[in-house]
Design an enzyme around this catalytic site. Structure first.
Site, PDB file in Angstrom:
ATOM      1  N   GLN A   1       3.482   7.473  -9.192  1.00  0.00           N
ATOM      2  CA  GLN A   1       3.792   6.850 -10.514  1.00  0.00           C
ATOM      3  C   GLN A   1       4.656   5.539 -10.603  1.00  0.00           C
ATOM      4  OE1 GLN A   1       4.911  10.613  -9.732  1.00  0.00           O
ATOM      5  NE2 GLN A   1       2.689  10.820  -9.981  1.00  0.00           N
TER       6      GLN A   1
ATOM      7  N   GLY B   1      -2.497   9.900  -7.634  1.00  0.00           N
ATOM      8  CA  GLY B   1      -3.952   9.881  -7.018  1.00  0.00           C
ATOM      9  C   GLY B   1      -3.900   8.689  -6.398  1.00  0.00           C
ATOM     10  N   HIS B   2      -3.718   8.538  -5.145  1.00  0.00           N
ATOM     11  CA  HIS B   2      -3.792   7.394  -4.416  1.00  0.00           C
ATOM     12  C   HIS B   2      -5.194   6.973  -3.683  1.00  0.00           C
ATOM     13  CE1 HIS B   2       0.886   7.253  -4.491  1.00  0.00           C
ATOM     14  NE2 HIS B   2       0.436   7.213  -5.598  1.00  0.00           N
TER      15      HIS B   2
ATOM     16  N   ASP C   1      -0.673   3.782 -11.307  1.00  0.00           N
ATOM     17  CA  ASP C   1      -1.985   3.290 -11.104  1.00  0.00           C
ATOM     18  C   ASP C   1      -2.013   1.746 -10.621  1.00  0.00           C
ATOM     19  OD1 ASP C   1      -2.771   5.994 -11.690  1.00  0.00           O
ATOM     20  OD2 ASP C   1      -2.596   5.319 -13.744  1.00  0.00           O
TER      21      ASP C   1
ATOM     22  N   LYS D   1      -1.361   1.478  -5.344  1.00  0.00           N
ATOM     23  CA  LYS D   1      -0.228   1.623  -4.124  1.00  0.00           C
ATOM     24  C   LYS D   1      -1.140   1.878  -2.930  1.00  0.00           C
ATOM     25  CE  LYS D   1       2.289   4.313  -6.938  1.00  0.00           C
ATOM     26  NZ  LYS D   1       1.936   4.029  -8.299  1.00  0.00           N
TER      27      LYS D   1
HETATM   28  P1  IMP Z   1       3.079  14.645 -15.527  1.00  0.00           P
HETATM   29  O1  IMP Z   1       3.673  13.808 -14.435  1.00  0.00           O
HETATM   30  O2  IMP Z   1       1.620  15.330 -15.092  1.00  0.00           O
HETATM   31  O3  IMP Z   1       4.159  15.497 -16.117  1.00  0.00           O
HETATM   32  O4  IMP Z   1       2.612  13.306 -16.682  1.00  0.00           O
HETATM   33  C1  IMP Z   1       3.855  12.724 -17.497  1.00  0.00           C
HETATM   34  C2  IMP Z   1       3.323  11.559 -17.726  1.00  0.00           C
HETATM   35  O5  IMP Z   1       3.072  10.693 -16.611  1.00  0.00           O
HETATM   36  C3  IMP Z   1       1.575  11.382 -18.527  1.00  0.00           C
HETATM   37  O6  IMP Z   1       1.556  10.405 -19.204  1.00  0.00           O
HETATM   38  C4  IMP Z   1       0.746  11.115 -17.155  1.00  0.00           C
HETATM   39  O7  IMP Z   1      -0.281  10.675 -17.601  1.00  0.00           O
HETATM   40  C5  IMP Z   1       1.721  10.096 -16.390  1.00  0.00           C
HETATM   41  N1  IMP Z   1       1.334  10.236 -14.956  1.00  0.00           N
HETATM   42  C6  IMP Z   1       1.690  11.034 -14.140  1.00  0.00           C
HETATM   43  N2  IMP Z   1       1.082  10.834 -12.878  1.00  0.00           N
HETATM   44  C7  IMP Z   1       0.691   9.568 -13.013  1.00  0.00           C
HETATM   45  C8  IMP Z   1       0.082   8.796 -12.134  1.00  0.00           C
HETATM   46  O8  IMP Z   1       0.027   8.896 -10.963  1.00  0.00           O
HETATM   47  N3  IMP Z   1      -0.360   7.612 -12.582  1.00  0.00           N
HETATM   48  C9  IMP Z   1      -0.140   7.229 -13.832  1.00  0.00           C
HETATM   49  N4  IMP Z   1       0.337   7.990 -14.799  1.00  0.00           N
HETATM   50  C10 IMP Z   1       0.771   9.162 -14.435  1.00  0.00           C
END
Ligand code: IMP
Length: 421
Positions: free
Chosen positions: A220, A40-41, A13, A16
């Protein structure tokens, strides 16, 4: 020809989407190498906010084709929604969006397993429930379903039925979800048929055209990397630059610039340690002014000051050549801005993150205070125009990280950016 990569430097977040949008102006390919709909971009097209989860943000620039690499996990239902969003915006998609044959597929079964795991562990990780972990688990367990399997309905159906039987037999899903799940699988088959026209061999695009400029879009952030992040509170892929080689089949030797994106403060969503997290009024202000809510889940993000210890680590792990600092305007109203320079771990001063990575819950951040600028900076267009304290903040981070901060984002709009190149 150049190959540049954009990598999240913190916990995701970082903003990007906007930087990819800026840098994709002169490229012919934008490619993603890991993750899926957990991302989520956000970008703005003619003042309209557009959030993409799987399709690279470069899709909004019609000069480029978008590759969804083999290292990604693709949710066909979500893909179809995103394609429809682009079509509604009159953005051409056919021939421009390419899903690699060997990307893995997130099915409704994987999403259901993710939800069930979260419920059973009381949201320990706080995943996005997009099925990311269970899909990567199947990949490494060598029972995954890949994009190429979507090209034959019979193959796909056989794989789905056997995966569902396995999930039931192993109690991976809650039985009260079974009826809804079966219904979603019907929708899934329809989505698979629809997206099958985008599935192809992407190798030739990445390797057979010397003239192409390629931009690689990470999702991420480094601190969520499965190997280098705050395990187990991480996502299930390699978000750092190391993931590019495997997730696209594009070796590190092809990379020219690796641009790390850092927010001017820090946020995190989901569970896990966060050394500079604020529980006071300052944290509330950052969240409120920064509109810190997840673009994928809508969850409020945890907020804190900039963490130099984590950022130095991120520079090293990714081999960053440049930094883009985002959301600097969110600090406009603060009298004082703090930056964490080191940690205190049971009386020991830590400047190297790896010495505390497994004990981050126990550290106390040590801060340096910098003077705030107490004025609005959104409409400046050159570095020299910025208030002295703003320049001091940027230059302080730059001197500590030893990497040029070449892009500074000072607002959500496309023009609210300072390019120092
Ligand atoms: P998952 O990727 O859905 O398995 O989530 C694993 C961890 O990564 C959790 O703490 C999510 O909140 C975090 N996470 C996954 N995708 C994002 C992102 O795009 N931005 C911020 N945190 C993320």
């Amino acid at each position: 020809m150049s190959v540049d990569a954009i990598i999240g430097g913190q916990w995701g977040d970082e903003g990007k989407g906007k930087i990819v949008d800026l840098l994709s102006k002169n490229v012919q390919i934008v490619a993603r190498y890991q993750g899926g709909a957990n991302a989520g971009h956000t970008v703005y097209r003619n003042d309209q906010k557009v959030v993409l989860h799987q399709i690279p943000t470069g899709a909004l620039r019609e000069n480029c084709i978008c590759i969804l690499g083999n290292g990604m996990v693709i949710d066909p239902i979500g893909m179809l929604d995103e394609i429809n969003i682009l079509k509604q915006l009159d953005v051409a998609v056919e021939g421009r969006i390419l899903i690699d044959y060997y990307a893995h597929i997130v099915t409704p079964i994987h999403k259901c397993i993710d939800r069930t795991n979260e419920k059973r562990t009381n949201n320990k990780i706080g995943t996005t429930c997009k099925g990311i972990g269970p899909t990567y688990t199947d990949k490494y367990n060598r029972i995954g379903i890949r994009a190429v399997d979507l090209l034959s309905y019979e193959t796909l159906k056989e794989k789905i039925e056997s995966r569902l039987d396995f999930a039931i037999q192993e109690h991976q899903i809650a039985m009260d979800e079974l009826t809804d799940l079966k219904q979603e699988i019907i929708e899934f088959y329809a989505a698979c048929k629809n997206i099958s026209i985008y599935i192809q061999d992407t190798f030739k695009h990445l390797h057979d055209n010397e003239e192409m400029n390629i931009l690689i879009e990470g999702a991420q952030g480094t601190m969520l990397d499965i190997d280098h992040g705050t395990y187990p509170y991480v996502t299930s892929s390699n978000c750092s630059s190391g993931g590019i080689s495997v997730g696209l089949g594009l070796p590190g030797s092809r990379l020219n610039n690796i641009i790390g994106i850092f927010k001017a403060y820090t946020t995190r969503v989901g569970g896990g340690p966060f050394p500079t997290e604020l529980f006071d009024k300052d944290g509330e202000i950052l969240g409120k002014i920064g509109k810190e809510f997840g673009a994928t889940t809508g969850r409020p993000r945890r907020c804190g000051w900039f963490d130099l210890v984590a950022a130095r680590y991120s520079v090293a792990i990714n081999g960053l050549t440049h930094i883009a600092l985002t959301k600097l305007d969110i600090l406009d109203s603060f009298d004082t801005i703090k930056v964490c320079t080191s940690y205190d771990l049971h009386g020991k001063k830590i400047t190297n993150l790896t010495e505390a990575l497994n004990n981050l819950e126990d550290i106390k951040p040590i801060y340096k205070e910098l003077k705030g600028w107490k004025s609005e900076i959104r409409e400046y267009s050159k570095f020299d125009q910025l208030p002295l304290s703003t320049k001091n903040y940027i230059e302080y981070l730059e001197s500590e990280l030893k990497v040029p901060i070449s892009i500074i984002s000072i607002g959500p709009k496309r023009h609210q950016i300072i390019n120092r190149n």
